[in-house]
Design a protein around this motif. Structure first.
Motif, PDB file in Angstrom:
ATOM      1  N   TYR A 146       3.538  -4.191  12.249  1.00 29.98           N
ATOM      2  CA  TYR A 146       3.287  -2.965  11.491  1.00 29.98           C
ATOM      3  C   TYR A 146       4.211  -1.843  11.955  1.00 29.98           C
ATOM      4  O   TYR A 146       4.666  -1.030  11.149  1.00 29.98           O
ATOM      5  CB  TYR A 146       1.832  -2.534  11.632  1.00 29.98           C
ATOM      6  CG  TYR A 146       0.854  -3.335  10.808  1.00 29.98           C
ATOM      7  CD1 TYR A 146       1.264  -4.214   9.815  1.00 29.98           C
ATOM      8  CD2 TYR A 146      -0.507  -3.210  11.031  1.00 29.98           C
ATOM      9  CE1 TYR A 146       0.357  -4.944   9.079  1.00 29.98           C
ATOM     10  CE2 TYR A 146      -1.421  -3.937  10.291  1.00 29.98           C
ATOM     11  CZ  TYR A 146      -0.986  -4.799   9.316  1.00 29.98           C
ATOM     12  OH  TYR A 146      -1.889  -5.506   8.580  1.00 29.98           O
ATOM     13  N   ARG A 183       6.640   0.022   9.436  1.00 24.22           N
ATOM     14  CA  ARG A 183       6.703   1.493   9.283  1.00 24.22           C
ATOM     15  C   ARG A 183       8.142   1.978   9.428  1.00 24.22           C
ATOM     16  O   ARG A 183       8.592   2.827   8.662  1.00 24.22           O
ATOM     17  CB  ARG A 183       5.841   2.182  10.345  1.00 24.22           C
ATOM     18  CG  ARG A 183       4.372   2.202  10.049  1.00 24.22           C
ATOM     19  CD  ARG A 183       3.606   2.952  11.140  1.00 24.22           C
ATOM     20  NE  ARG A 183       4.119   4.275  11.416  1.00 24.22           N
ATOM     21  CZ  ARG A 183       3.884   5.351  10.666  1.00 24.22           C
ATOM     22  NH1 ARG A 183       3.131   5.250   9.600  1.00 24.22           N
ATOM     23  NH2 ARG A 183       4.396   6.524  10.984  1.00 24.22           N
ATOM     24  N   LEU A 227      -2.729  11.305   2.724  1.00 26.63           N
ATOM     25  CA  LEU A 227      -2.399  11.318   4.143  1.00 26.63           C
ATOM     26  C   LEU A 227      -1.088  12.051   4.422  1.00 26.63           C
ATOM     27  O   LEU A 227      -0.873  12.546   5.527  1.00 26.63           O
ATOM     28  CB  LEU A 227      -2.290   9.892   4.683  1.00 26.63           C
ATOM     29  CG  LEU A 227      -3.570   9.079   4.718  1.00 26.63           C
ATOM     30  CD1 LEU A 227      -3.261   7.648   5.141  1.00 26.63           C
ATOM     31  CD2 LEU A 227      -4.569   9.708   5.653  1.00 26.63           C
ATOM     32  N   TYR A 251      -2.969   7.095   0.562  1.00 24.46           N
ATOM     33  CA  TYR A 251      -1.787   7.280   1.396  1.00 24.46           C
ATOM     34  C   TYR A 251      -1.082   8.595   1.038  1.00 24.46           C
ATOM     35  O   TYR A 251      -0.618   9.313   1.920  1.00 24.46           O
ATOM     36  CB  TYR A 251      -0.847   6.089   1.234  1.00 24.46           C
ATOM     37  CG  TYR A 251       0.298   6.108   2.192  1.00 24.46           C
ATOM     38  CD1 TYR A 251       0.108   5.849   3.542  1.00 24.46           C
ATOM     39  CD2 TYR A 251       1.585   6.410   1.768  1.00 24.46           C
ATOM     40  CE1 TYR A 251       1.159   5.885   4.438  1.00 24.46           C
ATOM     41  CE2 TYR A 251       2.640   6.447   2.653  1.00 24.46           C
ATOM     42  CZ  TYR A 251       2.417   6.190   3.989  1.00 24.46           C
ATOM     43  OH  TYR A 251       3.462   6.234   4.864  1.00 24.46           O
ATOM     44  N   ARG A 260       0.828  -1.205   0.000  1.00 21.69           N
ATOM     45  CA  ARG A 260       0.000   0.000   0.000  1.00 21.69           C
ATOM     46  C   ARG A 260       0.864   1.258   0.000  1.00 21.69           C
ATOM     47  O   ARG A 260       0.381   2.340  -0.307  1.00 21.69           O
ATOM     48  CB  ARG A 260      -0.928   0.011   1.209  1.00 21.69           C
ATOM     49  CG  ARG A 260      -2.147  -0.852   1.037  1.00 21.69           C
ATOM     50  CD  ARG A 260      -3.186  -0.559   2.102  1.00 21.69           C
ATOM     51  NE  ARG A 260      -2.768  -0.918   3.435  1.00 21.69           N
ATOM     52  CZ  ARG A 260      -3.038  -2.071   4.016  1.00 21.69           C
ATOM     53  NH1 ARG A 260      -3.729  -2.997   3.383  1.00 21.69           N
ATOM     54  NH2 ARG A 260      -2.626  -2.314   5.244  1.00 21.69           N
ATOM     55  N   ARG A 261       2.118   1.099   0.332  1.00 22.87           N
ATOM     56  CA  ARG A 261       2.991   2.258   0.477  1.00 22.87           C
ATOM     57  C   ARG A 261       4.137   2.295  -0.529  1.00 22.87           C
ATOM     58  O   ARG A 261       4.825   3.294  -0.640  1.00 22.87           O
ATOM     59  CB  ARG A 261       3.550   2.270   1.897  1.00 22.87           C
ATOM     60  CG  ARG A 261       2.465   2.536   2.919  1.00 22.87           C
ATOM     61  CD  ARG A 261       2.837   2.022   4.296  1.00 22.87           C
ATOM     62  NE  ARG A 261       1.847   2.398   5.282  1.00 22.87           N
ATOM     63  CZ  ARG A 261       0.715   1.755   5.479  1.00 22.87           C
ATOM     64  NH1 ARG A 261       0.418   0.684   4.765  1.00 22.87           N
ATOM     65  NH2 ARG A 261      -0.146   2.164   6.396  1.00 22.87           N
ATOM     66  N   VAL A 289      -6.501   2.453   7.849  1.00 21.84           N
ATOM     67  CA  VAL A 289      -5.931   1.768   6.692  1.00 21.84           C
ATOM     68  C   VAL A 289      -5.606   0.315   7.020  1.00 21.84           C
ATOM     69  O   VAL A 289      -5.934  -0.592   6.265  1.00 21.84           O
ATOM     70  CB  VAL A 289      -4.673   2.505   6.174  1.00 21.84           C
ATOM     71  CG1 VAL A 289      -4.054   1.770   5.018  1.00 21.84           C
ATOM     72  CG2 VAL A 289      -5.033   3.930   5.759  1.00 21.84           C
ATOM     73  N   ASP A 290      -4.990   0.081   8.180  1.00 19.49           N
ATOM     74  CA  ASP A 290      -4.546  -1.265   8.510  1.00 19.49           C
ATOM     75  C   ASP A 290      -5.541  -2.038   9.366  1.00 19.49           C
ATOM     76  O   ASP A 290      -5.328  -3.216   9.642  1.00 19.49           O
ATOM     77  CB  ASP A 290      -3.178  -1.219   9.193  1.00 19.49           C
ATOM     78  CG  ASP A 290      -2.147  -0.604   8.255  1.00 19.49           C
ATOM     79  OD1 ASP A 290      -2.120  -1.012   7.077  1.00 19.49           O
ATOM     80  OD2 ASP A 290      -1.411   0.292   8.685  1.00 19.49           O
ATOM     81  N   GLU A 302      -3.415   5.734   9.937  1.00 20.41           N
ATOM     82  CA  GLU A 302      -2.977   4.584   9.137  1.00 20.41           C
ATOM     83  C   GLU A 302      -3.223   3.275   9.878  1.00 20.41           C
ATOM     84  O   GLU A 302      -3.735   2.324   9.301  1.00 20.41           O
ATOM     85  CB  GLU A 302      -1.490   4.696   8.796  1.00 20.41           C
ATOM     86  CG  GLU A 302      -1.193   5.753   7.769  1.00 20.41           C
ATOM     87  CD  GLU A 302       0.299   5.959   7.593  1.00 20.41           C
ATOM     88  OE1 GLU A 302       1.107   5.341   8.313  1.00 20.41           O
ATOM     89  OE2 GLU A 302       0.658   6.752   6.716  1.00 20.41           O
ATOM     90  N   ARG A 311      -1.259  11.221  11.251  1.00 23.85           N
ATOM     91  CA  ARG A 311      -1.244  10.295  10.117  1.00 23.85           C
ATOM     92  C   ARG A 311      -0.926   8.870  10.585  1.00 23.85           C
ATOM     93  O   ARG A 311      -1.545   7.906  10.139  1.00 23.85           O
ATOM     94  CB  ARG A 311      -0.226  10.747   9.079  1.00 23.85           C
ATOM     95  CG  ARG A 311      -0.195   9.849   7.856  1.00 23.85           C
ATOM     96  CD  ARG A 311       0.740  10.330   6.772  1.00 23.85           C
ATOM     97  NE  ARG A 311       2.113  10.282   7.200  1.00 23.85           N
ATOM     98  CZ  ARG A 311       2.930  11.320   7.250  1.00 23.85           C
ATOM     99  NH1 ARG A 311       2.525  12.519   6.900  1.00 23.85           N
ATOM    100  NH2 ARG A 311       4.173  11.175   7.637  1.00 23.85           N
TER     101      ARG A 311
END
Length: 185
Positions: free
Chosen positions: A68, A72, A123, A120, A30-31, A139-140, A135, A131
């Motif tokens: 996660y 990140r 964001l 994203y 996704r990123r 998002v997650d 996320e 943010r």
């Protein structure tokens, strides 16, 4: 969730990896748009897991929240050290090269995650603290209690989540998919 991931036993690490690799790969794709980079970062996440397994504290949150948080950090590290990492990766010997099928599968995942990456990018205009909470929650799909992955309390996370949602409503209108950002999975 009662004890640290048992990563000293190869069979148990394999089971841990298989249980979580899809979620981590979804988080990364996704990123990240490049399939090679997505595969490398996902591998880096599990390498970091092996290195830091002793630091996992179940009382601070679920395993996936911990993963996660590591993901990140890996993505951020790559962004800050892109030039140095590219040189290091070229020097690594013995890594498995991706074949055409691997590339095709990663490209399919990246295409499937295109809308999420567009969100994203939106964001990116939010303050980092807001943010990060948005996320993890929107998002997650983690609960606000997973804020431990960010090193903050759930109450602080709720305030930041409220501010992020309010800012997105005020500044950007509806998300590209026409669903509000906090309802997207």
């Amino acid at each position: 969730m009662g004890r640290p991931p048992p990563l000293t036993d190869p069979d148990r690490f394999t089971a841990f990896y298989r249980a979580h690799v899809e979620a981590v790969l979804r988080f990364v794709t996704r990123r990240v748009e490049d399939p090679h980079l997505a595969a490398d970062i996902t591998a880096d996440v599990f390498y970091a897991v092996m290195q830091s397994a002793a630091s996992y504290r179940p009382q601070r949150g679920e395993e996936i929240a911990w993963l996660y948080g590591i993901a990140r950090n890996q993505i951020s590290n790559h962004a800050r050290q892109h030039a140095r990492e590219a040189v290091r990766r070229q020097r690594l010997a013995g890594r498995r090269l991706l074949d055409d099928q691997d590339i095709e599968r990663l490209e399919e995942r990246i295409d499937a995650s295109r809308a999420a990456r567009q969100l994203y990018r939106r964001l990116q205009q939010l303050p980092e603290a807001e943010r990060a909470v948005l996320e993890l929650v929107a998002v997650d799909g983690l609960p606000v209690s997973a804020a431990a992955a960010l090193g903050i309390r759930p109450g602080t996370a709720r305030v930041r989540l409220y501010r992020a949602r309010r800012a997105l409503r005020a500044d950007t209108g509806p998300a590209p998919s026409q669903e509000p950002l906090w309802e997207m999975t």
